[in-house]
Design an enzyme around this catalytic site. Structure first.
Site: not given
Length: 532
Positions: A252, A331
């Site tokens: 991430e 995401d």
């Protein structure tokens, strides 16, 4: 980059049936245990068509790091697995069908998909988890960086595995799969390992072709909330060496090749255009992660990084949330492309010996092996297409920099040139009475026309691509060989002109429509393939 030759397995004979039952049972148990250890230490043998007795999740379980997710469109990942691999949905009536294996521990029953999808098109709607956790992947919904995804076309990636004609998963931009409610997947700094078999020929530099641990709400929730393998040509932290594609860790807010983000390994220039790649990541969730890759067709694994977690805050310890993502970022950043054939996630960090044994098993499968049929227009046959015009009778259609050309191919030509001039005949993507031509060394890439010129491009599932990549055979216009009419421009045929390849009519406004030698230029000999 050279790879070490994989080691062969030790074969143990059964004890004689004349031994006493208790002794026989004890000896068998001892030999079974020894065989498991030997498999972990030296691999599982040479390429073979039949399913191995110890498959990746069997190997990891024996090493004390069982699979908590096991996904594959092409084969079982447990020797005892006899369930569904994936689900397809057809466009004609929205009905669904589960595609299973031919036998326990075996390969996908692709014929069932072909039958169910005959006369229409299908997409892949679910990829089943073969572990007891039932962490099945379905088409991904909208996220913080992307709208809801669509399913991959079920016939986009035909491939030979273990001597069987099966299908992989080909991801184009806007496609992805996910499970936000899982069981057993690492969370909050727990240790885990994962691998996937992918392809170095279908990649890009967009975010993010991932497989692994992601957020449970389809949003970026911060550093360390992902732990997934990334594969592509996106260099997040400079410098990266070579052209890629690289195996990286999507943790991430960054694709990491080291604790600093950027590559500290100047020899890691990427896998190059290998048609099949093993990509591996393992992370103890606290202070260490490692990246490995290998040629899924031969050789061993190469470690490109093994060291501390990223030094930026939030990564040590990790904060994984336990969702599973395939084809996008956490995401739902979904601009990437990629190929997926199989992959697993484990509880705990597998040993290097277990990783090596799994790589040996993957190699033994024979990804991209011979179809077993050559020299005809029967679907599944491998061929080369030879020009018949008097100028060029030693020339064959081959791809070069994504463009179709003709060039001389001989027995002394390089292996690359021979592979580039070899095609696998597939049922016509737009009509089963016609044919399509898949590249031998770029799985999922087909000959298609665009602005009348023939190119090698990955199948994206659109009706336009299907029509552009479908050609209908007829007797050669010169009276020799075979001519191939464009499915959507039936008066135009595959023709070579000034060494390039087009669809051309006999006379017309384009230079390649010239009537001079047209009948010879559109006539081709369907020959034995140059690639072995």
């Amino acid at each position: 980059m050279p790879y070490e030759e994989s080691k062969r397995c030790i074969v143990f004979s059964r004890p004689p049936h004349t031994r006493p039952r208790r002794l026989r049972k004890a000896v068998l148990s001892l030999l079974a245990a020894f065989a498991t250890v030997a498999a972990l230490l030296i691999g599982v043998g040479a390429p073979q068509a039949a399913a191995a007795s110890s498959l990746p999740c069997d190997i990891y379980a024996a090493a004390g790091t069982p699979c908590v997710a096991a996904h594959s469109l092409v084969r079982a990942l447990y020797s005892s697995y006899n369930g569904s691999l994936y689900q397809v949905q057809r466009a004609s009536d929205s009905a669904t069908a589960n595609i299973g294996v031919l036998a326990a521990g075996g390969y996908a029953n692709a014929a069932a998909q072909d039958s169910f999808c005959s006369g229409t098109t299908c997409i892949i709607t679910k990829i089943y988890d073969q572990s007891s956790r039932h962490n099945d992947l379905t088409i991904e919904g909208a996220g913080g960086a992307g709208a809801a995804d669509v399913g991959s076309p079920a016939d986009a990636l035909p491939v030979t595995v273990g001597g069987h004609q099966v299908y992989g998963l080909e991801i184009s931009a806007g496609m992805g799969y996910r499970d936000n409610s899982t069981s057993g997947v690492a969370v909050n700094g727990q240790a885990e390992g994962m691998y996937m078999v992918t392809s170095g020929t279908h990649v890009n530099g967009r975010c993010c072709f991932d497989y692994g641990n992601a957020e449970t709400n389809n949003k970026d929730t911060g550093n360390g909330h992902m732990d997934a393998i990334n594969f592509g040509t996106e260099c997040w932290f400079s410098p990266c060496y070579g052209q890629g594609p690289w195996v990286q860790a999507d943790l991430e807010n960054g694709l990491f090749q080291s604790d600093a983000g950027y590559s500290k390994n100047t020899s890691n220039t990427g896998t190059g255009p290998l048609p099949f790649v093993t990509a591996l990541l393992k992370n103890n969730g606290q202070n260490h992660f490692a990246l490995k890759y290998g040629n899924a067709q031969s050789g061993s694994l190469t470690t490109t990084y093994s060291g501390g977690e990223p030094t930026t805050s939030g990564y040590s310890p990790m904060h994984q949330e336990g969702a599973i993502v395939l084809g996008t970022g956490g995401d739902n950043s979904n601009g990437s492309i990629g190929s997926f054939f199989e992959g697993v996630m484990t509880s705990g960090i597998p040993t290097d010996a277990a990783d090596d044994a799994v790589q040996s098993n993957i190699v033994s499968v024979g990804y991209g092996g011979s179809t077993g049929s050559t020299g005809s227009l029967t679907p599944g046959s491998e061929i080369s297409l030879k020009a018949t015009t008097s100028c060029c009778t030693g020339d064959y259609i081959r791809h070069q920099n994504n463009t179709a050309v003709i060039s001389p191919i001989t027995s002394s030509s390089s292996a690359l040139d021979k592979n580039d001039a070899t095609w696998i005949v597939r049922r016509g993507l737009a009509g089963s009475s016609c044919v399509s031509f898949e590249s031998r060394n770029y799985p999922g890439d087909f000959l298609r026309h665009y602005n009348y010129q023939l190119l090698r491009q990955p199948m994206d599932g659109t009706a336009q691509f299907r029509s552009d990549a479908t050609f209908c055979p007829t007797t050669g216009k010169s009276g020799t060989g075979t001519s191939f009419a464009s499915y959507n421009y039936p008066t135009k045929f595959i023709r070579h002109y000034n060494l390039n390849v087009y669809i051309a009519s006999n006379g017309g406004s384009n230079t390649w429509d010239s009537s001079t030698s047209w009948t010879d230029d559109v006539s081709w000999v369907v020959s034995q393939p140059w690639a072995p």
